[in-house]
Design an enzyme around this catalytic site. Structure first.
Site, PDB file in Angstrom:
ATOM      1  N   LEU A 144      47.741  41.341  27.271  1.00 54.68           N
ATOM      2  CA  LEU A 144      48.228  40.250  26.410  1.00 54.68           C
ATOM      3  C   LEU A 144      49.247  39.465  27.228  1.00 54.68           C
ATOM      4  CD1 LEU A 144      48.798  38.609  23.881  1.00 54.68           C
ATOM      5  CD2 LEU A 144      50.246  40.488  23.069  1.00 54.68           C
ATOM      6  N   LEU A 188      45.770  51.429  31.551  1.00 56.53           N
ATOM      7  CA  LEU A 188      45.965  50.677  32.804  1.00 56.53           C
ATOM      8  C   LEU A 188      47.010  49.591  32.632  1.00 56.53           C
ATOM      9  CD1 LEU A 188      42.182  50.340  33.601  1.00 56.53           C
ATOM     10  CD2 LEU A 188      43.800  52.043  34.479  1.00 56.53           C
ATOM     11  N   SER A 213      57.376  31.996  22.405  1.00 61.73           N
ATOM     12  CA  SER A 213      57.973  31.757  21.076  1.00 61.73           C
ATOM     13  C   SER A 213      57.308  30.585  20.354  1.00 61.73           C
ATOM     14  CB  SER A 213      59.490  31.519  21.177  1.00 61.73           C
ATOM     15  OG  SER A 213      59.745  30.263  21.752  1.00 61.73           O
ATOM     16  N   HIS A 271      58.679  41.846  13.806  1.00 61.83           N
ATOM     17  CA  HIS A 271      58.285  42.876  12.834  1.00 61.83           C
ATOM     18  C   HIS A 271      57.633  42.235  11.618  1.00 61.83           C
ATOM     19  CE1 HIS A 271      61.184  45.967  14.773  1.00 61.83           C
ATOM     20  NE2 HIS A 271      60.196  45.610  15.553  1.00 61.83           N
ATOM     21  N   LEU A 274      52.163  32.460  19.572  1.00 59.55           N
ATOM     22  CA  LEU A 274      50.762  32.584  19.996  1.00 59.55           C
ATOM     23  C   LEU A 274      50.310  34.041  19.983  1.00 59.55           C
ATOM     24  CD1 LEU A 274      50.096  30.087  22.930  1.00 59.55           C
ATOM     25  CD2 LEU A 274      48.904  30.270  20.754  1.00 59.55           C
TER      26      LEU A 274
END
Ligand SMILES: COc1cccc(CC(=N)NC(=O)c2cccnc2OC2CCNCC2)c1
Length: 389
Positions: free
Chosen positions: A139, A389, A147, A3, A150
């Site tokens: 993604l 998709l 972690s 967040h 990236l």
């Protein structure tokens, strides 16, 4: 601290939910193109950006392999999406696509592809505003590089490249809750091959149910019931476009498809997208339309099966044939094509048929998001006319 990243982005913030003083619409104004960052964001030292030419078979294979081994798994890590190369080429090259939005990260030394993210242009109507957006998808960070933070830099890079094309909004989905869902959908599954689904752990035998009773429960007729039900063809594009535009106008958020879009997204493409329509035998009018896309999943660690053949409900329009009958015909065709399961989100009017047609509720939710566009009141899934998709 995921967040932490999203609190820096122009998205609806949890703290703003319910603040009716904030107007619907763009959160930040467009930046003058001369002020958009011209050079790519910095990556950790060992890595470099690569624009992926999805038309190149070699590059497409690298992208396919990265996703096959490292993309989204279900909550119990039993299945992983296994998008085909043909599907990826279809998904990433809609009318007006930008090659620069097919973004990879590779290891400088070995040139190994270790991360990917994409955008695809779309005209999305939000209430009565047509908004040019990027549909951000795929993604993926290699399992061994998780972690390393990236993902935030990949999101910033695709955003930067979208801005360079003077587009300031985006749409995306995720199985996780981020600031702040525009809508949250439940997914439903209709068994077509219950024996395999139970063997691989996708489904469980119902209480007081035998396997033969279960096979009988999900049995479907061998052929479709609706007179005039047939595959969509190129010459149907104008009529299907009219039918679909009219149908989608009732939803708060929906794609603003023109004939070019319909030809790309809805013309049948083997093992990628199937679409059917009902042509009235008397008047030859196109009265109904239905479609699904093919997204298999790898079955992780099963000795007898490697792939789950899954059909995903796409866009369906019923104006004459009852939706229930139309969707039952779609299930029959999916079974004929040897799909194991038919998935549907509770978007549009899907909720009206899922229970009747023996769908079972999935164990997760799919959240829809808009980037840099505030919608004060979350959209009910039945008010959502957008399938990604
Ligand atoms: C059955 O194999 C799976 C492999 C990976 C994840 C999931 C669960 C899941 N996350 N499902 C969905 O997101 C989903 C369920 C029903 C309809 N569409 C969906 O996702 C679509 C749209 C978003 N991008 C992925 C495909 C299932």
């Amino acid at each position: 601290n995921r967040h932490k990243f999203w609190e820096t982005q122009p998205v609806g913030q949890f703290k703003d939910v319910g603040d009716s003083s904030l107007p619907d619409g763009p959160i930040e104004p467009p930046t003058p193109l001369s002020e958009v960052k011209q050079e790519p964001y910095n990556l950790p030292n060992l890595y470099e950006w690569i624009t992926c030419d999805i038309n190149s078979d070699g590059v497409c294979t690298e992208v396919y392999n990265l996703l096959t081994d490292n993309y989204v798994e279900d909550d119990e890590n039993m299945f992983r999406f296994n998008y085909s190369k043909e599907f990826l080429r279809w998904a990433l090259r809609p009318p007006g696509y930008f090659k620069s939005w097919h973004i990879g990260v590779r290891v400088k030394s070995s040139k190994k592809l270790v991360a990917f993210i994409t955008g695809a242009p779309a005209r999305i109507r939000v209430r009565d505003e047509i908004v040019l957006m990027a549909e951000v998808n795929f993604l993926c960070v290699h399992k061994k590089l998780r972690s390393k933070r990236l993902a935030p830099v990949m999101i910033k890079e695709v955003t930067r490249r979208v801005h360079l094309e003077n587009i300031w909004q985006a749409a995306y989905t995720a199985g996780v809750v981020l600031p702040t869902p525009m809508s949250t959908c439940q997914y439903w599954h209709r068994s077509l091959n219950p024996k395999k689904l139970i063997d691989v752990g996708f489904s469980r035998l119902g209480a007081r149910m035998t396997m033969s009773r279960t096979i009988k429960l999900f049995k479907l007729p061998d052929s479709t019931a609706t007179p005039g039900f047939r595959k969509m063809e190129l010459h149907d594009v104008p009529a299907v476009t009219r039918l679909l535009r009219n149908y989608l106008s009732q939803f708060i958020v929906a794609p603003d498809f023109d004939e070019n879009d319909v030809e790309h997204w809805l013309l049948p493409k083997e093992d990628v997208v199937d679409s059917f329509l009902v042509e009235s035998p008397e008047t030859h009018e196109i009265t109904d339309f239905c479609s699904f896309y093919t997204l298999p999943s790898s079955i992780l660690g099963n000795p007898n099966y490697s792939t789950l053949k899954v059909a995903y409900s796409y866009y369906n329009v019923s104006t004459k044939t009852p939706l229930l009958q139309l969707m039952n015909d779609v299930l029959i065709v999916a079974k004929q094509k040897d799909f194991d399961v038919f998935n549907a989100l509770d978007v549009m009017q899907n909720e009206t048929f899922v229970k009747e047609l023996k769908f079972g509720p999935g164990d997760g939710k799919l959240h829809y998001y808009l980037y840099n566009y505030r919608i004060k009141h979350a959209v009910r899934s039945s008010e959502l006319g957008l399938v990604l998709l």
